[in-house]
Design a protein around this motif. Sequence first.
Motif, PDB file in Angstrom:
ATOM      1  N   GLU B  49      -2.503   5.076   2.551  1.00 48.01           N
ATOM      2  CA  GLU B  49      -1.162   5.030   3.301  1.00 48.01           C
ATOM      3  C   GLU B  49      -1.709   5.005   4.865  1.00 48.01           C
ATOM      4  OE1 GLU B  49       0.775   8.695   2.006  1.00 48.01           O
ATOM      5  OE2 GLU B  49       2.310   8.589   3.648  1.00 48.01           O
ATOM      6  N   GLY B  50      -0.881   4.234   5.337  1.00 44.82           N
ATOM      7  CA  GLY B  50      -0.818   4.510   7.050  1.00 44.82           C
ATOM      8  C   GLY B  50      -1.694   3.025   7.735  1.00 44.82           C
ATOM      9  N   ASP B  51      -2.410   2.502   6.530  1.00 43.33           N
ATOM     10  CA  ASP B  51      -3.080   1.102   6.852  1.00 43.33           C
ATOM     11  C   ASP B  51      -2.190   0.037   7.116  1.00 43.33           C
ATOM     12  OD1 ASP B  51      -5.364   2.391   6.335  1.00 43.33           O
ATOM     13  OD2 ASP B  51      -5.997   1.305   4.474  1.00 43.33           O
ATOM     14  N   THR B  52      -2.777  -0.968   7.988  1.00 47.39           N
ATOM     15  CA  THR B  52      -1.963  -2.145   8.282  1.00 47.39           C
ATOM     16  C   THR B  52      -2.688  -3.197   7.670  1.00 47.39           C
ATOM     17  OG1 THR B  52      -2.849  -2.254  10.587  1.00 47.39           O
ATOM     18  CG2 THR B  52      -0.589  -1.255   9.975  1.00 47.39           C
ATOM     19  N   PRO B  53      -2.982  -3.609   6.498  1.00 45.63           N
ATOM     20  CA  PRO B  53      -3.707  -4.574   6.080  1.00 45.63           C
ATOM     21  C   PRO B  53      -3.408  -6.029   6.219  1.00 45.63           C
ATOM     22  CG  PRO B  53      -2.801  -3.301   4.333  1.00 45.63           C
ATOM     23  CD  PRO B  53      -2.060  -2.998   5.446  1.00 45.63           C
ATOM     24  N   CYS B  65      -3.593   2.284  -9.550  1.00 46.14           N
ATOM     25  CA  CYS B  65      -2.152   2.859  -9.450  1.00 46.14           C
ATOM     26  C   CYS B  65      -1.780   2.992  -7.778  1.00 46.14           C
ATOM     27  CB  CYS B  65      -2.210   4.332 -10.044  1.00 46.14           C
ATOM     28  SG  CYS B  65      -3.126   5.578  -9.089  1.00 46.14           S
ATOM     29  N   ARG B  66      -0.645   3.165  -7.747  1.00 46.22           N
ATOM     30  CA  ARG B  66      -0.156   3.281  -6.508  1.00 46.22           C
ATOM     31  C   ARG B  66       0.424   4.755  -6.418  1.00 46.22           C
ATOM     32  NH1 ARG B  66       3.841  -1.110  -4.329  1.00 46.22           N
ATOM     33  NH2 ARG B  66       4.487  -1.582  -6.469  1.00 46.22           N
ATOM     34  N   TYR B  67       0.147   5.411  -5.301  1.00 45.93           N
ATOM     35  CA  TYR B  67       0.497   6.859  -5.369  1.00 45.93           C
ATOM     36  C   TYR B  67       0.624   7.294  -3.897  1.00 45.93           C
ATOM     37  CZ  TYR B  67      -4.066   7.892  -3.467  1.00 45.93           C
ATOM     38  OH  TYR B  67      -5.195   7.727  -2.750  1.00 45.93           O
ATOM     39  N   LYS B  68       1.300   8.664  -3.618  1.00 44.94           N
ATOM     40  CA  LYS B  68       1.269   9.236  -2.570  1.00 44.94           C
ATOM     41  C   LYS B  68       1.140  10.727  -2.688  1.00 44.94           C
ATOM     42  CE  LYS B  68       4.825   8.823   1.122  1.00 44.94           C
ATOM     43  NZ  LYS B  68       6.327   8.318   1.270  1.00 44.94           N
ATOM     44  N   LEU B  69       0.476  11.268  -1.718  1.00 43.49           N
ATOM     45  CA  LEU B  69       0.127  12.832  -1.689  1.00 43.49           C
ATOM     46  C   LEU B  69       1.284  13.418  -0.986  1.00 43.49           C
ATOM     47  CD1 LEU B  69      -3.670  12.751  -0.907  1.00 43.49           C
ATOM     48  CD2 LEU B  69      -2.412  12.852  -3.349  1.00 43.49           C
ATOM     49  N   LEU B  70       1.820  14.630  -1.495  1.00 42.97           N
ATOM     50  CA  LEU B  70       3.178  15.121  -0.804  1.00 42.97           C
ATOM     51  C   LEU B  70       2.585  16.240  -0.131  1.00 42.97           C
ATOM     52  CD1 LEU B  70       5.670  14.991  -3.696  1.00 42.97           C
ATOM     53  CD2 LEU B  70       5.045  13.232  -1.977  1.00 42.97           C
ATOM     54  N   GLY B  71       3.525  16.818   0.711  1.00 38.57           N
ATOM     55  CA  GLY B  71       3.229  18.001   1.539  1.00 38.57           C
ATOM     56  C   GLY B  71       2.437  19.183   0.941  1.00 38.57           C
ATOM     57  N   VAL B  96       3.150  -1.374   7.639  1.00 43.21           N
ATOM     58  CA  VAL B  96       2.237  -0.307   7.504  1.00 43.21           C
ATOM     59  C   VAL B  96       2.600   0.162   6.060  1.00 43.21           C
ATOM     60  CG1 VAL B  96       3.697   0.516   9.364  1.00 43.21           C
ATOM     61  CG2 VAL B  96       2.165   2.183   8.045  1.00 43.21           C
ATOM     62  N   MET B  97       1.517   0.513   5.351  1.00 40.48           N
ATOM     63  CA  MET B  97       1.547   1.140   4.132  1.00 40.48           C
ATOM     64  C   MET B  97       2.338   2.329   3.945  1.00 40.48           C
ATOM     65  SD  MET B  97       0.537  -1.049   1.672  1.00 40.48           S
ATOM     66  CE  MET B  97       0.262  -0.039   0.349  1.00 40.48           C
ATOM     67  N   ASP B  98       3.045   2.615   3.115  1.00 38.84           N
ATOM     68  CA  ASP B  98       3.933   4.138   3.063  1.00 38.84           C
ATOM     69  C   ASP B  98       3.140   4.623   1.828  1.00 38.84           C
ATOM     70  OD1 ASP B  98       5.043   2.994   0.822  1.00 38.84           O
ATOM     71  OD2 ASP B  98       6.968   2.347   2.132  1.00 38.84           O
ATOM     72  N   HIS B  99       2.229   4.170   1.230  1.00 38.72           N
ATOM     73  CA  HIS B  99       1.538   4.976   0.209  1.00 38.72           C
ATOM     74  C   HIS B  99       0.335   4.212  -0.044  1.00 38.72           C
ATOM     75  CE1 HIS B  99       3.613   1.365  -1.566  1.00 38.72           C
ATOM     76  NE2 HIS B  99       2.428   1.203  -2.593  1.00 38.72           N
TER      77      HIS B  99
END
Lengths: 247, 247
Positions: B49-53, B65-71, B96-99
């Motif tokens: 997350e946050g990368d700009t590949p 898998c694709r995932y995101k960490l929450l607050g 920019v990756m959002d996950h």
Amino acid sequence: MAGSTSSEHGRLIRKMETIAVLTEPEKAALAGLPMRLKDFAEDTDLVREGDTPQECCLILEGFICRYKLLGQGQRQIFSFHLPGDIADLQCLQLSVMDHSVGALVPGRCAYIPHTALRELTDRFPAIAAAFWRDILIDAAIFREWLAGVGRRTAHQRIAHLICEVCTRLKSLKLIDDHVFDLPVTQAELGDALGLSTVHVNRVLQDLRRAGLITSKGRRLVIEDWPKLQEAGDFDPAYLHLRAPEGR
Amino acid sequence: MAGSTSSEHGRLIRKMETIAVLTEPEKAALAGLPMRLKDFAEDTDLVREGDTPQECCLILEGFICRYKLLGQGQRQIFSFHLPGDIADLQCLQLSVMDHSVGALVPGRCAYIPHTALRELTDRFPAIAAAFWRDILIDAAIFREWLAGVGRRTAHQRIAHLICEVCTRLKSLKLIDDHVFDLPVTQAELGDALGLSTVHVNRVLQDLRRAGLITSKGRRLVIEDWPKLQEAGDFDPAYLHLRAPEGR
DNA sequence: CGTGTTATTGACCAACATCAAACTTAGTGG
DNA sequence: CCACTAAGTTTGATGTTGGTCAATAACACG
């Protein structure tokens, strides 16, 4: 296609500009798109699961949602759409709809033939890219909702949704403060957030009592944006808005 | 670009053929794509997350898998990906990756430069359309998961996920019966389905007791497909598979 | 003013979460 | 081949969020 742009086409162009930078010829091409206007009543399906539409449906006025009915008669709402959105852009590539598009309030839409859209994307790669982006943002919103329903509490989910709708309305310049209409019943909110009507009601009361929002009828006022944003664990990054969209 | 196609490129081509019909020149172009191979270990992030590949990541071996960490430190998994999938196709349009994209078991992937992919899509509209389709199917899966987490019971969700993975493996011709590896811990299943590990465990036991599945280690056997499908309210329409993919 | 839809309340309940411990399994190194 | 370890699975006891049911109150609209 004289110099002037109809308000219908203007809606679309304004929306497109929230996701991409458009040149004059591109805007002119969008402004020249053929549209079949249609008024619709509340609780109408604009497109239905199983359909294979030959036109896409641009929302001009109103508030619509995409949803699916599940085996046991329950409903899941996947997204809300505002004027300027093309709700079924996906059927350009996936011919048969796997969900429905329904109106929550009376409104107006414009049907645009697939042929015209295909010609447009062939001639203007930038517009194709913008559509592509739009679809990806759509998917990003699904992911965010998935995270909410999967891992956030009812309070967080509701706060998050209110923040999202407000942020999107602002990016479309349909409002410029924290006051807007949310023309959605509590039952519909529940169907969107995976909650029961009763619980939605109680949580909304909590948010009001905490001074985060007020509401009379469908008119909603965010009284304390920072706190609401925090309560909803809301970070607008997933909306991938082009312009900084303010708090 | 000799006559022969590497097994790496073959994976990609086979996957693309599940979503579109490809001509020989198109297959040849895919086979000519430059790839930077990389082995990865368990629990590695391939993209964060946050990368700009500047490259996309094609899975060759493994289960990611694709995932995101929450607050609050919780995790939501959005999707699982099998060999042949390009997990971050979206960053072609959304820089920019959002996950994040993470490996669940050791495996191998191929990084393909965006420039090469853009050139490909410019030259072959059919491939662009296929990518577009792929992304839309991705979104359809998000919607289905959203419906599950929002409105289905834990039992339905788990049964549904097992049906989905099996169906996708079959469409990729990686298996041809109802036996496959699900290299995912119960904790990870929980993160995907919005459930606690303990509850996943109990539901799996129920499904085993009911004779719908058996499992030793990660090897999973669907013993009664019709019943499992019914238990999971599973209808593969949302996967938009090109070929009929078996019962 | 009815009349239907939506919001609100209360009582009660179930699904699923949490916590903590024990048990398996699969590696790992000697 | 056998301890040893760490990860994953299973179990039990207990708690909580949010669901269900049913009734009532508020509106909105003709």
